[in-house]
Design a protein around this motif. Sequence first.
Motif, PDB file in Angstrom:
ATOM      1  N   ARG A  31       0.839  -1.201   0.000  1.00 30.11           N
ATOM      2  CA  ARG A  31       0.000   0.000   0.000  1.00 30.11           C
ATOM      3  C   ARG A  31       0.872   1.249   0.000  1.00 30.11           C
ATOM      4  NH1 ARG A  31      -2.424  -1.015   4.461  1.00 30.11           N
ATOM      5  NH2 ARG A  31      -3.857  -2.506   3.499  1.00 30.11           N
ATOM      6  N   TRP A  32       1.912   1.245   0.850  1.00 31.74           N
ATOM      7  CA  TRP A  32       2.813   2.396   0.897  1.00 31.74           C
ATOM      8  C   TRP A  32       3.545   2.555  -0.431  1.00 31.74           C
ATOM      9  CZ3 TRP A  32       7.762   3.914   0.211  1.00 31.74           C
ATOM     10  CH2 TRP A  32       8.113   5.169   0.709  1.00 31.74           C
ATOM     11  N   LEU A  33       4.016   1.469  -1.000  1.00 29.45           N
ATOM     12  CA  LEU A  33       4.746   1.547  -2.271  1.00 29.45           C
ATOM     13  C   LEU A  33       3.851   2.057  -3.402  1.00 29.45           C
ATOM     14  CD1 LEU A  33       6.821  -1.759  -2.076  1.00 29.45           C
ATOM     15  CD2 LEU A  33       7.736   0.575  -2.048  1.00 29.45           C
ATOM     16  N   ARG A  34       2.613   1.591  -3.459  1.00 27.12           N
ATOM     17  CA  ARG A  34       1.709   2.077  -4.511  1.00 27.12           C
ATOM     18  C   ARG A  34       1.558   3.592  -4.434  1.00 27.12           C
ATOM     19  NH1 ARG A  34      -1.534  -2.353  -2.989  1.00 27.12           N
ATOM     20  NH2 ARG A  34      -3.056  -0.989  -1.975  1.00 27.12           N
ATOM     21  N   ALA A  35       1.451   4.102  -3.220  1.00 23.21           N
ATOM     22  CA  ALA A  35       1.199   5.533  -3.046  1.00 23.21           C
ATOM     23  C   ALA A  35       2.460   6.373  -3.190  1.00 23.21           C
ATOM     24  CB  ALA A  35       0.569   5.777  -1.679  1.00 23.21           C
ATOM     25  N   ASN A  36       3.625   5.825  -2.860  1.00 17.64           N
ATOM     26  CA  ASN A  36       4.823   6.645  -2.742  1.00 17.64           C
ATOM     27  C   ASN A  36       5.977   6.246  -3.654  1.00 17.64           C
ATOM     28  OD1 ASN A  36       4.159   8.366  -0.178  1.00 17.64           O
ATOM     29  ND2 ASN A  36       3.567   6.264   0.340  1.00 17.64           N
ATOM     30  N   ASP A  37       6.090   4.974  -3.989  1.00 20.76           N
ATOM     31  CA  ASP A  37       7.243   4.522  -4.769  1.00 20.76           C
ATOM     32  C   ASP A  37       6.853   3.291  -5.585  1.00 20.76           C
ATOM     33  OD1 ASP A  37       9.798   4.311  -5.747  1.00 20.76           O
ATOM     34  OD2 ASP A  37      10.700   3.580  -3.880  1.00 20.76           O
ATOM     35  N   PRO A  38       5.938   3.464  -6.566  1.00 20.69           N
ATOM     36  CA  PRO A  38       5.385   2.295  -7.270  1.00 20.69           C
ATOM     37  C   PRO A  38       6.384   1.559  -8.163  1.00 20.69           C
ATOM     38  CG  PRO A  38       4.591   4.338  -8.241  1.00 20.69           C
ATOM     39  CD  PRO A  38       5.304   4.710  -6.990  1.00 20.69           C
TER      40      PRO A  38
END
Length: 401
Positions: A31-38
């Motif tokens: 979830r964090w990666l999708r929003a911040n560092d996909p």
Amino acid sequence: MSAIVDTATPPRINLVDPGLYRAGDPFAQWRWLRANDPVHRHEATEYPSFWALTRYDDIKAVFRDAETFSSAGGILLRPAGHGADPGGGQTLALTDPPRHRQLRGLVDEWFAVRAVRGIEPRMREIAGKVVELAIRRGQVDFVEDIAARIPLYMICGMMGVPEPDWERLFTLSRQAFGGDDAMTRRFAHLDIMGYFEGLATAKRKNPGEDLVSVLVTGEIDGKPLTQGEILLNCDNLFVGGAENTRIAAAGGMLAFLEHPDEWRRVAADRSLMPSAVEEVLRWTSTPTHILRTATRPVELRGRRIEAGDPVTLWLPSANRDEEVFADPDRFDVGRQPNRHLSLGFGEHFCVGSVLARVEIRFLYEELLDRNIGVEFDGDPVLLDSIVVNGPERLPVKLTPA
């Protein structure tokens, strides 16, 4: 739909920690990666560094572009020092066009809608026998005693394995893919390969109407497959036809046990069964990651990927992408549309997709038709793996409702 922007402190990203999938929360990292560092550069661990893609559209684009993102070097991360996948360039999963299309052309008709419809009576018979035996026992492991047996028996039949040998291969497959001891797993896998070597030899002398006979008699560009190609594709079909469906079917039952209202919805309205199966596939997303290797420099979301770089596609993340799925963390048997990527996309869309869907549907229908109640009989144990995710053990009690 807009993505939810997560500005919270980033979690420690380590997608190759097997314990994350058994006892942690990989969805928080995705979830964090999708929003911040996909398009994330994952640091080296026991695995070499790689790019991690977590957004639906990026993963779909990579699946679509087999020319830029190759499967031939392997489709799973391998620890540093293990070298290239020995099946590279030889199996359905580990080839690029045009070789992939040629190999697929040998077996495609066996998994087409018409062919699967032709074996549906046999599938129902097998599902019925497996469920009946489990009901008699009452307390079972849903993974091993039910979900594992139906797809394994079916792929054995399609590959021409004599029925008296099905239980032997079932035992070997459980040792190869479910054991805790690495040496036991290795020897069991070698025994499976040895079994198919013997079966291929027999089929070469006396071909039948089965998948192994197709491989030993098939030709591409006027040349027969090599012995290595035959055995590796037997292994690929056996594992793909049994293991992923096992985990998806068991993971789906775990989802139903955790969301009993959804099971009651399907019981009350059987027209929901097709969409329920699709939601099970989205929710479980059993292949945790798929690997591709860049064949040329390419830019994704401003990040430059060089030729030779490993690129990983995290399918459970794609199938919870807020930009594609409304309320993605809700298990909803009526979800429409549901364009999940659990079965791949493009050139490598799962050859057994129709078969897998029918096997899962028949299993759940058997339980509903018999009006069988399913309830937890202990704590589920999740797989300790970065390759596939889902329950390793799911103790349940089956009772007439």
